[in-house]
Design an enzyme around this catalytic site. Sequence first.
Site, PDB file in Angstrom:
ATOM      1  N   ARG A 172       1.011  -1.089  -0.243  1.00 52.43           N
ATOM      2  CA  ARG A 172      -0.039  -0.065  -0.032  1.00 52.43           C
ATOM      3  C   ARG A 172       1.037   1.256   0.049  1.00 52.43           C
ATOM      4  NH1 ARG A 172      -2.785   0.684   5.240  1.00 52.43           N
ATOM      5  NH2 ARG A 172      -1.427   2.268   5.544  1.00 52.43           N
ATOM      6  N   ASN A 192       4.390   0.852   2.156  1.00 48.16           N
ATOM      7  CA  ASN A 192       4.160  -0.403   3.145  1.00 48.16           C
ATOM      8  C   ASN A 192       4.249  -1.660   2.352  1.00 48.16           C
ATOM      9  OD1 ASN A 192       2.845   1.013   5.585  1.00 48.16           O
ATOM     10  ND2 ASN A 192       1.729   1.972   3.849  1.00 48.16           N
ATOM     11  N   SER A 197      -2.820  -2.743   6.003  1.00 53.48           N
ATOM     12  CA  SER A 197      -4.200  -3.076   6.541  1.00 53.48           C
ATOM     13  C   SER A 197      -5.237  -2.321   5.770  1.00 53.48           C
ATOM     14  CB  SER A 197      -4.001  -2.840   8.190  1.00 53.48           C
ATOM     15  OG  SER A 197      -3.849  -1.826   8.482  1.00 53.48           O
ATOM     16  N   LYS A 374      11.837   2.758   5.913  1.00 56.60           N
ATOM     17  CA  LYS A 374      11.844   4.215   5.922  1.00 56.60           C
ATOM     18  C   LYS A 374      13.243   4.788   4.852  1.00 56.60           C
ATOM     19  CE  LYS A 374       7.659   4.758   8.140  1.00 56.60           C
ATOM     20  NZ  LYS A 374       7.063   3.384   8.455  1.00 56.60           N
ATOM     21  N   LYS A 444      11.554   9.880  11.582  1.00 58.54           N
ATOM     22  CA  LYS A 444      10.895   8.558  11.545  1.00 58.54           C
ATOM     23  C   LYS A 444      12.016   7.468  11.859  1.00 58.54           C
ATOM     24  CE  LYS A 444       7.311   9.729   8.286  1.00 58.54           C
ATOM     25  NZ  LYS A 444       6.535   9.053   7.077  1.00 58.54           N
ATOM     26  N   GLU A 448       6.903   0.296  11.906  1.00 53.44           N
ATOM     27  CA  GLU A 448       5.671   0.104  11.106  1.00 53.44           C
ATOM     28  C   GLU A 448       4.667   0.126  12.239  1.00 53.44           C
ATOM     29  OE1 GLU A 448       5.297   0.524   8.039  1.00 53.44           O
ATOM     30  OE2 GLU A 448       7.334   0.341   7.698  1.00 53.44           O
ATOM     31  N   GLY A 449       3.503   0.697  11.828  1.00 57.28           N
ATOM     32  CA  GLY A 449       2.274   0.389  12.660  1.00 57.28           C
ATOM     33  C   GLY A 449       1.824   1.677  13.429  1.00 57.28           C
TER      34      GLY A 449
END
Length: 554
Positions: A172, A192, A197, A374, A444, A448-449
Amino acid sequence: MPFTLVSSLISDPSIYLHQVFQLTTSQIIKKEKKKKKRTTMSSITQGSYPPLLQDAEKERLVQVVKDWTVAHGLTVRPPPAIAGNDTEGILATSAPVTLFPSPFPKSCFEEAKAIQTTYNELYALISQDEEFLTEMVKEVAGGDEFIANLWNVHLRVKKEGYVQNLALGLFRSDYMVHQDDASLQIKQVEFNTIASSFGGLSTQTSLLHKHLAQHEYPLLSSSSSASNLDLPSNDSAAGLAAGLRAAFDAYGPSTLGHPTCVLFLTQTGERNVFDQRHLEYALTSSGPNKVPVFRLPFSDILTHTTLASTPTRQLLYTLPSNPSLVFEVAVVYLRAGYGPGDYPDQEAWEARYQIERSNAVCCPTVLTQLAGMKKVQQVLATPEESNSNSVPSALAKFMPPTAEKTQRLLKTFTNIYPLDTSSSGLHARSLATSPTQCQKYVMKPQREGGGNNFYRSAIPEQLAKIPEEHWNSFILMEIIEPPALANSILRNGKVEVGGVICELGVYGTCLWDQSSGEIKFNEEAGYLLRTKGDKSEEGGVAAGYGCMDSVTLV
Ligand code: ADP
Ligand code: MG
């Protein structure tokens, strides 16, 4: 009528939309116009959208949304603060959602969808370039044990030899709209490569807004701005399932005589379970032949799976409810394993190693997961210092620099810097540590998440806590400031009204051969629109920051 934001994020006080808005839609628009006397999204929507709701109208709309969402599985497990502990696991509640679809520029939406297959190809190529990924990991692993451990899983499997060459990506690519003098453009927030999700819930959200546009908005006293909405279809659930299906079919029948299956690796206590179930149901109902799908907690991998003692190392799953049934796993789909929390001990790393060295097609492999760092996004976006070419050389490594498709990807990049000791990194360090300059940036780590980034003033504070030799584990990214919009968010039964920021995600599915490079399946797979209060930095729905939305094209 003043809009009052009733903050209702009971589960996590840090994510309150921490302002009580006293702005009307037109005030937001005026403020925006004052700031920038040029084309804005607000001017595109002519300032009258979404319609103002009378109290009784709001009550009706909320009731309809509450019922529709539960009836159609646009739901999550409720947070403990709402439902107590729900020890029986019987409760579900509406996912947070906007009462109206948000306006999104048509040209931006179409461009984001059109370039997805090129992004799929790019990340398939990056996943195959072990040398490049070695460099990326080297840059960050010193200050990042999680990345170092992931890399170690890859090295162990590489040493004995991978048995499965196929790799599956359910990707994504996330964007926000950036506005400059001349035009509106999409700028990529992140790409991603693991556990992308909301493809399941997103299809339902588009259907919800279509239902409201057809049956509810026409009943509003000021309905005119909500008539003739341009609501594109959204097949994200079916699209992602088609990717899983392609990998399942490519795996073929078991040579050991077992039935084959797809295994979803999940997190214990996952609240976003219905999103995953929608994918599962789309997969089990796709195509003529049956696809058995099972959910296995990441922490139970070693209890319920083994590797066949053959050179092919087939992954065998014994059904806990009936141990006489043994399935050969064709595809492992990770909705877990993307963060350190899923690896509390060495056994969890052994579990990941078991999956990675097996014959199952991994979605994703460790290399594909690492392609989503990243750091990779930063290196693709940062022009090399010695390079006068307008295409950053890291992107040119994977795509012909002058090709139209490369140029289109390039346009989606925003400024991202390393925090190392290169001259670009030193420049970024001066920006990040300056109390004024840092206001334009987000820092960053390789995570993830949601909930891991540092925004604006928090950047110098955080850097002060980290030894300087570990600063290169982070990247520094310019904050994208999309045009102001207004909407209403229904969350935990309460309506929050005010300024919002939207983030578009476009799904992509790609199946490729790691050794030959052949791409066997490459599709764009629908979209996600997430919306958050404009005072909130983070946007994740599962993390509690944002909500589900869909686009009305303008
Ligand atoms: P994660 O991998 O945790 O999802 P992201 O890079 O997507 O991390 O950042 C989380 C959220 O923070 C995004 O969904 C977005 O709302 C916000 N964000 C991240 N980067 C930017 C940016 N450059 N400009 C504006 N918002 C950003
Ligand atoms: Mg994100």
